[in-house]
Design a protein around this motif. Structure first.
Motif, mmCIF file in Angstrom:
data_model
loop_
_atom_site.group_PDB
_atom_site.id
_atom_site.type_symbol
_atom_site.label_atom_id
_atom_site.label_comp_id
_atom_site.label_asym_id
_atom_site.label_seq_id
_atom_site.Cartn_x
_atom_site.Cartn_y
_atom_site.Cartn_z
ATOM 1 N N GLN A 1 0.838 -1.187 0.000
ATOM 2 C CA GLN A 1 0.000 0.000 0.000
ATOM 3 C C GLN A 1 0.885 1.253 0.000
ATOM 4 N N ALA A 2 0.424 2.278 -0.667
ATOM 5 C CA ALA A 2 1.116 3.570 -0.669
ATOM 6 C C ALA A 2 0.082 4.629 -1.021
ATOM 7 N N TYR A 3 -0.364 5.380 -0.015
ATOM 8 C CA TYR A 3 -1.410 6.352 -0.296
ATOM 9 C C TYR A 3 -1.276 7.567 0.619
ATOM 10 N N VAL A 4 -1.885 8.653 0.174
ATOM 11 C CA VAL A 4 -1.972 9.881 0.965
ATOM 12 C C VAL A 4 -3.452 10.150 1.239
ATOM 13 N N TYR A 5 -3.731 10.866 2.320
ATOM 14 C CA TYR A 5 -5.128 11.151 2.658
ATOM 15 C C TYR A 5 -5.274 12.559 3.217
ATOM 16 N N TYR A 6 -6.499 13.035 3.113
ATOM 17 C CA TYR A 6 -6.828 14.383 3.573
ATOM 18 C C TYR A 6 -8.164 14.315 4.305
ATOM 19 N N ASN A 7 -8.145 14.595 5.606
ATOM 20 C CA ASN A 7 -9.365 14.631 6.410
ATOM 21 C C ASN A 7 -10.023 15.998 6.212
ATOM 22 N N ILE A 8 -10.914 16.066 5.237
ATOM 23 C CA ILE A 8 -11.553 17.337 4.921
ATOM 24 C C ILE A 8 -12.344 17.853 6.112
ATOM 25 N N SER A 9 -13.005 16.937 6.795
ATOM 26 C CA SER A 9 -13.751 17.282 8.002
ATOM 27 C C SER A 9 -13.739 16.064 8.916
ATOM 28 N N GLU A 10 -14.427 16.156 10.035
ATOM 29 C CA GLU A 10 -14.504 15.016 10.947
ATOM 30 C C GLU A 10 -15.230 13.832 10.311
ATOM 31 N N ASN A 11 -16.041 14.099 9.281
ATOM 32 C CA ASN A 11 -16.865 13.057 8.691
ATOM 33 C C ASN A 11 -16.469 12.672 7.274
ATOM 34 N N THR A 12 -15.462 13.333 6.703
ATOM 35 C CA THR A 12 -15.107 13.090 5.301
ATOM 36 C C THR A 12 -13.596 12.978 5.142
ATOM 37 N N THR A 13 -13.155 11.885 4.471
ATOM 38 C CA THR A 13 -11.734 11.666 4.206
ATOM 39 C C THR A 13 -11.537 11.287 2.752
ATOM 40 N N LEU A 14 -10.587 11.935 2.085
ATOM 41 C CA LEU A 14 -10.198 11.583 0.728
ATOM 42 C C LEU A 14 -8.876 10.819 0.774
ATOM 43 N N THR A 15 -8.785 9.716 0.012
ATOM 44 C CA THR A 15 -7.572 8.901 -0.042
ATOM 45 C C THR A 15 -7.202 8.665 -1.496
ATOM 46 N N MET A 16 -5.924 8.840 -1.823
ATOM 47 C CA MET A 16 -5.454 8.627 -3.194
ATOM 48 C C MET A 16 -4.162 7.836 -3.180
ATOM 49 N N GLY A 17 -4.072 6.828 -4.047
ATOM 50 C CA GLY A 17 -2.885 5.989 -4.138
ATOM 51 C C GLY A 17 -3.275 4.542 -4.271
ATOM 52 N N ARG A 18 -2.461 3.684 -3.703
ATOM 53 C CA ARG A 18 -2.728 2.246 -3.727
ATOM 54 C C ARG A 18 -3.150 1.790 -2.328
ATOM 55 N N PHE A 19 -4.317 1.156 -2.261
ATOM 56 C CA PHE A 19 -4.850 0.694 -0.980
ATOM 57 C C PHE A 19 -5.442 -0.692 -1.167
ATOM 58 N N ASN A 20 -5.434 -1.491 -0.085
ATOM 59 C CA ASN A 20 -5.985 -2.843 -0.141
ATOM 60 C C ASN A 20 -7.481 -2.798 -0.379
ATOM 61 N N THR A 21 -8.002 -3.872 -0.966
ATOM 62 C CA THR A 21 -9.390 -3.885 -1.405
ATOM 63 C C THR A 21 -10.390 -3.789 -0.253
ATOM 64 N N PHE A 22 -11.533 -3.232 -0.557
ATOM 65 C CA PHE A 22 -12.646 -3.144 0.395
ATOM 66 C C PHE A 22 -13.567 -4.346 0.268
ATOM 67 N N LEU A 23 -13.348 -5.212 -0.725
ATOM 68 C CA LEU A 23 -14.186 -6.379 -0.951
ATOM 69 C C LEU A 23 -13.737 -7.540 -0.065
ATOM 70 N N GLY A 24 -14.676 -8.283 0.483
ATOM 71 C CA GLY A 24 -14.347 -9.528 1.160
ATOM 72 C C GLY A 24 -14.127 -9.421 2.650
ATOM 73 N N TYR A 25 -14.108 -10.590 3.286
ATOM 74 C CA TYR A 25 -13.995 -10.709 4.735
ATOM 75 C C TYR A 25 -12.534 -10.784 5.178
ATOM 76 N N GLU A 26 -11.690 -11.416 4.367
ATOM 77 C CA GLU A 26 -10.295 -11.629 4.747
ATOM 78 C C GLU A 26 -9.399 -10.561 4.136
ATOM 79 N N VAL A 27 -8.161 -10.492 4.634
ATOM 80 C CA VAL A 27 -7.198 -9.496 4.172
ATOM 81 C C VAL A 27 -5.856 -10.174 3.902
#
Length: 341
Positions: free
Chosen positions: A107-133
Motif C-alpha cells: 500500500q502507498a497512499y496519501v489522505y486528507y481529512n476534509i472534516s470530521e466526517n469526510t476523508t479523501l484517499t489517493m494511491g494504492r490501498f488494499n481492497t474493500f471487498l471480502g472478509y479476509e485481508v
C-alpha cells in the motif's frame, strides 16, 4: 507601564508556546508490521507431488515463510500518508511479484481529512471487498478462502469515505481496472461503493475494462457477537465478467475459550458459473486454533479439508490423492507463528 508591557509579553509567549505545542502534538509517526512463518503437510497427498488447494498464499510444504511487512504512517494535522512494504512469498503473491518496484509495495497512499466526517484517499490501498485481508495477523484462519483469493487484492485510485452517522458509513471510489495496480494503459476505470451499518458492509464493484469485458461484483461482509465469547462472521459474494465468474458464501464461527485461546471454523461454499467453467464447485472446511503466547505472538494450528463436486483435479489448484491421481478432496495440517509489532 513596564509591568503591563512585561505581562503582555508573557501572555504572548504563553500563547505562542501553546500554539507550537498544539502543532507539535498534531504531528505523529508510527511504525508497525508483522512477520509470519509456518509448517504444512498434506494428509491426503504426497508433499512432493505438487498438490495445492488453489487459494492464495500458504501453498508450500515443510517449513516456509509467509511474509514480513512494515507499515510507516505519518500524520500532520488533517493530512497524512501510509507506506506498507512487504517481502516474502505471501507479499509477492499479493503484489504479483513484479508489480510496483519488484513487488514490495503493498500500500502507498496519501489522505486528507476534509472534516470530521469526510476523508479523501489517493494511491494504492488494499481492497474493500471480502472478509479476509492480506496480512495474516488480521485473519483468524491462516489459509485463505476461495472468495478472498478470487477477488482483487488492491486498488489504485481515489476514494472518499463519509461517516454519515454513528452507525452509517459510505465509501465511493474510482480506480484503475481489476488488479491493474500500477498504470492503466486502456483508458478504462472501475468504480466501487461501500455502505456500512453497525459493522455490516454491502460492497459494490463495477469494472468497464475487467479483462477486456464488463464486470461487476456484489459482496456482503459482516458478523455478529452472539455472546461475550462467540462471534459469527459472514461473507457472501457474486461476481460476473461477461457471463462467467464466481459466487459463494462463507461462515466464520469463532469461540473464545479463554483470554489466550480461541477456536474457529471457516465453512465455505464456492462455485464457478458460466459455460466455460462447467459450474464447478467446492466445499471447504478449515478448523483453526489461535493461541496468544503474549500480546504480540500468536500460534495457529489448522486442519483444512476441501471437497470438490467432481474428481477433476481442482478448481484452481491441483487436488490429488496419495497415488498422485486426480481426487475429489484434499486435506492438510498447518501450524503458523505470527508476530505483530
Amino acid at each position: 507601564m513596564k509591568k503591563i508591557f512585561s505581562l503582555t509579553l508573557l501572555l504572548m509567549s504563553v500563547v505562542l508556546t501553546a500554539q507550537e505545542t498544539e502543532e507539535t502534538e498534531e504531528k505523529s509517526f508510527s511504525l508497525s508490521g508483522s512477520v509470519d512463518a509456518y509448517y504444512q503437510t498434506y494428509l491426503s497427498a504426497p508433499d512432493d507431488a505438487g498438490a495445492s488447494f488453489g487459494t492464495a498464499f500458504a501453498n508450500q510444504t515443510g517449513f516456509a515463510i509467509g511474509m514480513g511487512n512494515i507499515i510507516a504512517s505519518y500524520e500532520n494535522g488533517k493530512v497524512g500518508a501510509v507506506l506498507d512494504l512487504v517481502t516474502g512469498p505471501r507479499g509477492a503473491g499479493a503484489t504479483f511479484s513484479n508489480d510496483i518496484v519488484d513487488g514490495i509495495v503493498n500500500q502507498a497512499y496519501v489522505y486528507y481529512n476534509i472534516s470530521e466526517n469526510t476523508t479523501l484517499t489517493m494511491g494504492r490501498f488494499n481492497t474493500f471487498l471480502g472478509y479476509e485481508v492480506i496480512a495474516p495477523a488480521a485473519n483468524f484462519n491462516y489459509s485463505t478462502s476461495y472468495l478472498f483469493s478470487s477477488g482483487p487484492f488492491s486498488h489504485v485510485g481515489l476514494k472518499a469515505d463519509f461517516a454519515l452517522s454513528e452507525d452509517f458509513s459510505l465509501m465511493l471510489a474510482v480506480m484503475n481496472p481489476w488488479d491493474t495496480n500500477d498504470t492503466s494503459f486502456t483508458g478504462e476505470y472501475s468504480f466501487g461503493a461501500q455502505l456500512g451499518y453497525s459493522g455490516q458492509y454491502l460492497n459494490l464493484y463495477y469494472d468497464s475494462g475487467n479483462n477486456g469485458g464488463l464486470g461487476f461484483e456484489i459482496d456482503y461482509t459482516g458478523g455478529f457477537d452472539l455472546s461475550d465469547s462467540f462471534f459469527l462472521g459472514i461473507n457472501a459474494a457474486y461476481n460476473d465478467n461477461d457471463g462467467s465468474g464466481f459466487y459463494g458464501a462463507a461462515l466464520y464461527p469463532q469461540l473464545a475459550t479463554s483470554d489466550e485461546f480461541s477456536i474457529g471454523l471457516r465453512g465455505e461454499y464456492f462455485a464457478l458459473h458460466g459455460d466455460a467453467n462447467n459450474d464447478e464447485s467446492v466445499l471447504g472446511l478449515t478448523l483453526t486454533g489461535s493461541y496468544s503466547v503474549d500480546s504480540n505472538l500468536i500460534i495457529k494450528p489448522e486442519f483444512r479439508l476441501d471437497s470438490l463436486t467432481d474428481a477433476d483435479g481442482g478448481i484452481y489448484g491441483n487436488v490429488i490423492d496419495n497415488d498422485g491421481a486426480a481426487a475429489s478432496s484434499l486435506s492438510a495440517f498447518t501450524v503458523a507463528a505470527i508476530y505483530s509489532f
